[in-house]
Design an enzyme around this catalytic site. Sequence first.
Site, PDB file in Angstrom:
ATOM      1  CE  LYS A 144      -0.505  -6.572   8.307  1.00 63.51           C
ATOM      2  NZ  LYS A 144      -0.593  -5.481   7.305  1.00 63.51           N
ATOM      3  CG  ASP A 162       2.464  -2.031  10.859  1.00 66.28           C
ATOM      4  OD1 ASP A 162       3.486  -1.839  11.547  1.00 66.28           O
ATOM      5  OD2 ASP A 162       1.513  -1.213  10.837  1.00 66.28           O
TER       6      ASP A 162
END
Length: 268
Positions: A144, A162
């Site tokens: 991420k 996320d």
Amino acid sequence: MASISKSSHRRGKHPAAKGTETRLGLVRRARRINRTLAKTYPDAHAELDFSNPLELLVATALSAQTTDVRVNQVTPALFAKYPTAEAYAVANQAEVEEIIRSTGFFRSKAANLIGLGQKLVSDYGGEVPVALEDLVTLPGVGRKTAHVVRGNAFGLPGLTVDTHFQRLVKRLMFTQETDPVKIEHAAGELLEKREWTMFSHRIIFHGRRVCHARKPACGVCPIAFDCPSFGAGPINPEEAAALVKGAEREHILRMAGFEEPGLEEASE
């Protein structure tokens, strides 16, 4: 009053909700949603403050288990004291902890920042690497964070999976996968690669402003017609409008066809 006639008849009847959506239908729907969100959030961007790749890398690493707003409150002092990878590499952990304390998990985050600086110095000449496989070797950096840095500091396409992205992809029924990496690949197959970074921003913006975890504002959602989970939150326009957050609120409500009393006067 609101104009939600297009979405009202969709409650529970969307092909995806019934399991009858074709692969082609899914791809077309995903791209249509992306286009609608582009109109809804024309200024979608990373909401962390930064001026170079190292600052974005640090800010993103700090954003775990806290908000971007909180991170932006501590990073000015942090960036001023530690402007380079070399500065992080020789930093005193107690001093770093004190600066970032309010972001939570400050001991492990401070240790990661120091380790990150040391690895950048020892392996990458003090510079933030571009390659995904290099970024994920840094302490406290996962896929991420790596995609955030690659997409926003280096202009390379990537999907930032996320918690907002995971929640919305599930509600939109883009995939049944639950593993972030598998979600990333599944969502990526639905969109043009060049759209990946901006799609991430748009989805995250939408998750923060409209499609909330506990009570999404379904009744004024611009993508309601394409959402198989329409009705997860209030569909009454007045109730839904009260849930919309952010500076884009008036624009979002107008896009949804909702005319809130006083909205015109407030914008004049």
